[in-house]
Each structure stands twice: as structure tokens, then as C-alpha cells.
Write an enzyme that holds these catalytic residues in place. Sequence first.
Site, short mmCIF file in Angstrom:
data_model
loop_
_atom_site.label_atom_id
_atom_site.label_comp_id
_atom_site.label_asym_id
_atom_site.label_seq_id
_atom_site.Cartn_x
_atom_site.Cartn_y
_atom_site.Cartn_z
N GLU A 188 -8.08 4.79 9.47
CA GLU A 188 -8.58 4.36 8.16
C GLU A 188 -7.41 3.92 7.29
O GLU A 188 -6.38 4.61 7.23
CB GLU A 188 -9.31 5.54 7.50
CG GLU A 188 -9.87 5.26 6.13
CD GLU A 188 -10.58 6.50 5.54
OE1 GLU A 188 -10.65 7.55 6.23
OE2 GLU A 188 -11.03 6.42 4.39
N TYR A 216 -3.64 -4.13 -5.68
CA TYR A 216 -3.85 -4.50 -4.27
C TYR A 216 -2.83 -5.48 -3.69
O TYR A 216 -2.91 -5.82 -2.51
CB TYR A 216 -5.27 -5.07 -4.09
CG TYR A 216 -6.35 -4.07 -4.48
CD1 TYR A 216 -6.51 -2.88 -3.76
CD2 TYR A 216 -7.19 -4.29 -5.57
CE1 TYR A 216 -7.47 -1.96 -4.11
CE2 TYR A 216 -8.16 -3.36 -5.92
CZ TYR A 216 -8.29 -2.21 -5.20
OH TYR A 216 -9.25 -1.28 -5.55
N HIS A 272 -6.28 2.48 3.38
CA HIS A 272 -6.53 2.11 1.97
C HIS A 272 -5.25 1.50 1.43
O HIS A 272 -4.17 2.09 1.58
CB HIS A 272 -6.93 3.32 1.14
CG HIS A 272 -8.22 3.91 1.59
ND1 HIS A 272 -9.42 3.32 1.29
CD2 HIS A 272 -8.49 4.97 2.38
CE1 HIS A 272 -10.39 4.03 1.86
NE2 HIS A 272 -9.85 5.04 2.52
N ALA A 327 -15.15 0.45 -1.09
CA ALA A 327 -15.91 1.46 -1.85
C ALA A 327 -16.90 2.22 -0.97
O ALA A 327 -17.30 3.35 -1.33
CB ALA A 327 -16.64 0.78 -3.00
N ASN A 386 -10.77 -0.50 6.68
CA ASN A 386 -10.70 -0.23 5.25
C ASN A 386 -12.13 -0.42 4.74
O ASN A 386 -12.56 -1.57 4.52
CB ASN A 386 -9.74 -1.19 4.54
CG ASN A 386 -9.65 -0.87 3.05
OD1 ASN A 386 -10.48 -0.14 2.51
ND2 ASN A 386 -8.64 -1.42 2.40
N ARG A 417 -5.92 7.81 -7.99
CA ARG A 417 -6.87 7.05 -8.80
C ARG A 417 -8.02 7.97 -9.26
O ARG A 417 -7.90 9.18 -9.25
CB ARG A 417 -7.35 5.84 -7.99
CG ARG A 417 -6.17 4.92 -7.61
CD ARG A 417 -6.62 3.70 -6.86
NE ARG A 417 -7.44 2.84 -7.71
CZ ARG A 417 -8.12 1.79 -7.24
NH1 ARG A 417 -8.06 1.49 -5.95
NH2 ARG A 417 -8.84 1.05 -8.07
N PRO A 463 -16.39 -4.19 1.34
CA PRO A 463 -16.74 -5.01 0.19
C PRO A 463 -15.58 -5.29 -0.75
O PRO A 463 -14.76 -4.42 -1.03
CB PRO A 463 -17.83 -4.20 -0.52
CG PRO A 463 -17.75 -2.83 0.04
CD PRO A 463 -17.20 -2.96 1.42
N ASN A 464 -15.57 -6.53 -1.19
CA ASN A 464 -14.63 -7.06 -2.19
C ASN A 464 -13.23 -7.30 -1.66
O ASN A 464 -12.39 -7.87 -2.37
CB ASN A 464 -14.58 -6.16 -3.44
CG ASN A 464 -15.92 -6.12 -4.15
OD1 ASN A 464 -16.47 -7.16 -4.45
ND2 ASN A 464 -16.46 -4.93 -4.36
N ARG A 505 -7.22 -11.22 -7.46
CA ARG A 505 -7.36 -10.44 -8.70
C ARG A 505 -6.66 -9.10 -8.48
O ARG A 505 -6.44 -8.68 -7.34
CB ARG A 505 -8.84 -10.18 -9.01
CG ARG A 505 -9.60 -11.44 -9.40
CD ARG A 505 -10.90 -11.08 -10.10
NE ARG A 505 -10.67 -10.16 -11.18
CZ ARG A 505 -11.44 -9.08 -11.44
NH1 ARG A 505 -12.48 -8.81 -10.69
NH2 ARG A 505 -11.16 -8.29 -12.45
O1 CA2 Z 1 -7.31 0.98 -1.75
C1 CA2 Z 1 -8.17 0.49 -1.03
O2 CA2 Z 1 -7.90 -0.19 -0.04
C2 CA2 Z 1 -9.65 0.65 -1.38
O3 CA2 Z 1 -10.35 0.87 -0.16
C3 CA2 Z 1 -10.08 -0.64 -2.03
C4 CA2 Z 1 -11.51 -0.60 -2.56
C5 CA2 Z 1 -11.74 0.63 -3.43
O4 CA2 Z 1 -13.11 0.70 -3.80
C6 CA2 Z 1 -11.35 1.90 -2.70
O5 CA2 Z 1 -11.54 2.99 -3.56
C7 CA2 Z 1 -9.90 1.85 -2.27
C8 CA2 Z 1 -11.80 -1.83 -3.44
C9 CA2 Z 1 -11.49 -3.13 -2.79
C10 CA2 Z 1 -11.54 -4.19 -3.83
O6 CA2 Z 1 -10.59 -5.14 -3.48
C11 CA2 Z 1 -10.22 -6.05 -4.42
C12 CA2 Z 1 -9.11 -6.78 -4.13
C13 CA2 Z 1 -8.66 -7.71 -5.03
C14 CA2 Z 1 -9.35 -7.93 -6.22
C15 CA2 Z 1 -10.47 -7.19 -6.50
C16 CA2 Z 1 -10.92 -6.26 -5.59
#
Ligand code: CA2
Length: 146
Positions: A99, A24, A101, A78, A75, A108, A11-12, A19
Amino acid sequence: MAPQVLILNGPNLNLLGQRQPEIYGAETLADVETACAALAASLGLGTDCRQSNHEGELVTWIQDARATAAAIIINPGAYSHTSVAILDALNAYDGLVLEVHISNIHQREAFRHHSYVSRRAEGVIAGFGTEGYLLALRRAASLLAP
Ligand code: CA2
């Protein structure tokens, strides 16, 4: 046929590059997938890149991979920190699981420090930015080499 690697993003992650670049990075998901496909081809692997915001869809794709993929690079976003369903699906999959991240989840918030998926993954990459996907592909190529 080249061994297939399923590259799954949760997700996301479709928002990559749009963003929070300070966390990221600036690359979009399409950029990452294109780079993965190119590297995989040079390593003698094929890729199937997918992203979903839905836990059940990710579970179904992992189940389908039992018949199609030699490795999964995931990946889970969340869902890493919450999803026993994704862990169960990966436990029913016999191939290699790596996996990724993008951020260093250990630097974090405390709720990001634990990943259910890590119980199943042969390896975990965190904090290498989007380069982590490429590093995981190189590791998959090493481990899948005949
Ligand atoms: O660091 C990572 O790759 C995460 O898997 C990313 C997840 C986060 O919930 C994990 O704790 C760590 C969140 C992905 C959200 O991705 C976005 C990318 C750009 C803008 C907003 C969100």
C-alpha cells in the site's frame, strides 16, 4: 515471462500534478506510471498501471489480478479509509499487496489515520511522495525474487 505488478490508483489521483502540489507533489500520474514502468523493467518486472474514480471498478481489477499479477501496489486514495469492499477483494487475492500513500496520512486529519487496506497489505509506505511507488516496486522485486 516477467512477473506482473498491478499498480492501482484510486479516486482523484488522476489529478496528480494539477492541484495541491504542496501535498502531492508536481509529478503527474503519467509521469509516475512512466517511472514505474522503467524501474520495473530494470528489476525484471512488468507493470500494468490503472486508475479509477470508481470503487467497483477497482474491486473488479483486483479480482482480475488473481489470474494475472504476482503483486498489487495500491494507493486506494480516500477509499483507504472507507472501503471494506476493496479490503474484501484484496483478501481474495493470494499475491503480494503493498500500500502506498503519497502524503503522510498520520500527520493529517484523524479520519485519514486508519486504512482498511493496511489490514491486508504486507507493507505500507506513506509520506515519501511519489517516490513511494518506486520504493514499493523495489520491495516487490525483493520479495518476488526466486
Ligand atoms: O496520500 C495519499 O496518497 C492519499 O491516498 C491521497 C488521497 C487521500 O484521500 C488519502 O487520504 C491519502 C487523495 C488523493 C487526491 O489526489 C489529488 C492529487 C492532486 C490534486 C488533488 C487530489
